[in-house]
Motif scaffolding. Structure first.
Motif, short mmCIF file in Angstrom:
data_model
loop_
_atom_site.label_atom_id
_atom_site.label_comp_id
_atom_site.label_asym_id
_atom_site.label_seq_id
_atom_site.Cartn_x
_atom_site.Cartn_y
_atom_site.Cartn_z
N LYS A 7 39.08 53.82 30.16
CA LYS A 7 40.30 54.14 30.60
C LYS A 7 41.39 53.00 30.18
CE LYS A 7 43.67 53.34 33.87
NZ LYS A 7 44.05 52.09 34.64
N THR A 233 41.89 46.75 31.57
CA THR A 233 43.27 46.31 32.16
C THR A 233 43.77 45.05 31.17
OG1 THR A 233 44.30 46.04 34.14
CG2 THR A 233 42.11 45.38 34.02
N ASP A 234 44.61 44.12 32.22
CA ASP A 234 45.34 43.12 31.54
C ASP A 234 44.70 41.74 32.09
OD1 ASP A 234 46.31 43.23 34.26
OD2 ASP A 234 48.31 42.72 33.66
N VAL A 235 43.40 42.03 32.66
CA VAL A 235 42.72 40.66 33.32
C VAL A 235 41.26 40.61 32.84
CG1 VAL A 235 44.48 39.94 35.31
CG2 VAL A 235 42.70 41.78 35.51
N VAL A 238 37.29 42.05 37.58
CA VAL A 238 37.66 41.93 38.96
C VAL A 238 37.36 40.39 39.09
CG1 VAL A 238 37.31 42.55 41.41
CG2 VAL A 238 36.79 44.14 39.54
N MET A 239 38.55 39.94 39.83
CA MET A 239 38.50 38.33 39.99
C MET A 239 38.47 37.87 41.57
SD MET A 239 41.43 37.71 36.87
CE MET A 239 40.58 35.98 36.62
N ALA A 241 40.41 36.52 43.29
CA ALA A 241 41.53 36.89 43.94
C ALA A 241 42.73 37.37 42.70
CB ALA A 241 42.28 35.48 44.42
N LYS A 244 48.13 36.80 40.05
CA LYS A 244 49.25 36.49 39.97
C LYS A 244 49.44 35.66 41.17
CE LYS A 244 50.77 40.44 37.70
NZ LYS A 244 49.86 41.91 37.75
#
Ligand code: ADP
Ligand code: ASP
Ligand code: MG
Length: 470
Positions: A7, A233-235, A238-239, A241, A244
């Motif tokens: 996706k 996605t754009d990162v 999963v981080m 936090a 941003k």
């Protein structure tokens, strides 16, 4: 036979550069897997604009939606013109963009005339971004020699009639997927399926909730018995936090389904909360990866990852909430107060995010989205009129502008003193905690705090608790 579902989010396919990167990834993976299915969202910001145009139309404004049409035409044309060859499918896809935007304008015009926007109309309105984008990406893939076709998920994913947050009917969906998608895959075609949207048994368009394309991918993954589902996605996955809010947030290589469910439920926008449930049941691994940095492994989410212990792995934030308090010395003696309270909340269709009961203070408190609080308060005042008159309940009131900050990690349940460390961190930053709750899965602790302290609290917990325990 190996099967992969990938996706691509709006940020991954929201510009010429992003489309090109996504297409490169598709071409590469098409060589590696026997069957590959691509799911796409609308370009970033498009769904918001579609909704804004319709909402303003329903309030008597017939200009804004026309501006939205021109804005979206320009934006999609730019991508189409740069990506697609003038001698190839460019004109055809442009015509398709025009057709969808014309349909959108017709819908908005009716909404303007009627002065009413129903959830059902909202779902049709918000479906155009995905429909357009799937066609652009499929054409671009064909141009590069890949057999690819755009497929509307309204033909595949069948749901109930809960517009804007529809629930898939899995048996019917599986049948449709087998009938429509399997033959394409057998012919070696890479389908580019619209995320987010679906349809009722009667063919009326529904949507799976904002951010729901991730969920579409996992539904298709289950129906096709996929080996893996990848969310691009754009990162870098999963981080610890939201980067941003916390620029020094780190990517988490492994997470359990439970941890990710908790993270997503408590505001980590990177994955839609309902994505997890279908894949958990079939034990299908999920990966979250960065389209702009495909070499990075991102995050792997599966059954085994829980074994990788680290007390607290991430901290999340949900904004825009109110806390409703039902208070009174006499209320604990009255049977069924809690049940009646929550029934009154449910009657307003409001979703509860966190509940706390402080027996010493004789109160029940819960959090819900700020926009639902007024109707909930009225329902509660009416339901408890007698108790309020008798002073068994002294008051029912709401505090606006609060947030939930949640610390998540499978190790929490086994590690004493985690709460103390979180409170220590907040005390140091002089942030007041209004309420506390521990998730039922015991892999999270949630705190209610004032909105003005939100980002500071997230950063402080990240610095003092997550980086320390990592
Ligand atoms: P997409 O368009 O790909 O679906 P989203 O905007 O829905 O992308 O989700 C990705 C965003 O989620 C990131 O840009 C990031 O700001 C946000 N986010 C929030 N919490 C987290 C987290 N814990 N880890 C990674 N990203 C997060
Ligand atoms: N385009 C839809 C939205 O903005 C779905 C998604 O992004 O997953 O909500
Ligand atoms: Mg998303």
């Amino acid at each position: 036979m190996s099967t992969l579902i990938m996706k691509f989010g709006g940020t991954s396919i929201g510009s010429v550069k992003a489309h090109t990167q996504a297409a490169d990834i598709v071409l590469e993976q098409a060589r590696e897997w026997d069957r590959l299915v691509v799911v796409v969202s609308a370009m970033s910001g498009v769904t918001d604009l579609l909704i804004e145009g319709a909402q303003t139309a329903s309030h008597g404004d017939d200009q804004t939606y026309q501006g939205v049409v021109e804005d979206l035409r320009a934006r999609h044309y730019r991508v189409v013109n740069e990506l697609l060859d003038g001698n190839g499918e460019q004109a055809h896809i442009q015509a398709s963009v025009d057709q969808y935007l014309d349909d959108y304008a017709v819908f908005c015009n009716s909404i303007h005339v009627l002065g009413e926007l129903t959830p059902r109309a909202m779902d049709v309105i918000s479906s155009f971004g995905e429909r357009i984008n799937a066609r652009i990406l499929a054409a671009f893939l064909r141009q590069q020699g890949l057999q690819s076709e755009a497929v509307d998920s309204t033909e595949l994913i069948i749901t109930d009639e809960k517009f804007q947050n529809a629930v898939p009917l899995m048996d019917l969906t599986r049948n449709h997927v087998k009938r429509l998608l399997t033959p394409l895959l057998k012919r070696g075609v890479v389908p580019v399926v619209t995320g987010f949207i679906a349809a009722t048994e009667n063919g009326v368009t529904t949507t799976l909730g904002r951010g729901g394309s991730d969920y579409s991918a996992s539904i298709l993954g289950v129906c096709l018995e996929a080996d893996e589902v990848w969310i691009w996605t754009d990162v870098d996955g999963v981080m610890t936090a939201d980067p941003k809010i916390v620029p020094e947030a780190k990517s988490l290589p492994l997470l359990s389904y439970n941890e990710v469910s908790e993270l997503a439920y408590f505001g980590a926008k990177v994955i839609h909360p309902r994505t997890i449930q279908p894949v958990v049941e079939h034990d299908i691994p999920l990966r979250v990866k960065n389209t702009t940095n495909p070499a990075h492994p991102g995050t792997l989410i599966d059954q085994n990852s829980e074994k990788v212990k680290s007390t607290i792995k991430a901290v999340t934030l949900i904004e825009g909430l109110s806390m409703v308090n039902v208070e009174g010395r006499g209320m604990m003696g009255v049977p069924g107060i809690a049940a009646r309270t929550f029934a009154a909340v449910a009657s307003q269709g409001a979703s509860l995010l966190m509940i706390t009961q402080a027996s010493s203070e004789q109160s029940i408190s819960f959090l819900l989205p700020m926009e639902t609080v007024e109707s909930v308060l009225h329902a509660l005042w009416e339901e408890m009129a007698l108790e309020l008159a008798r002073k068994d309940i002294e008051k029912i009131w709401a505090r606006d502008d609060v947030v939930i900050v949640t610390a998540v990690g499978a190790g929490i349940r086994e590690t004493p003193g985690v709460g103390a460390r979180i409170f220590g961190a907040l005390a140091e930053a002089e942030i007041n905690v209004i309420a506390i709750a521990q998730g039922s899965s015991e892999c999270s602790i949630s705190l209610t705090i004032a909105a003005k302290d939100a980002n500071r609290a997230v950063r402080q917990i990240h610095e003092d608790v997550i980086l320390e325990s990592g």
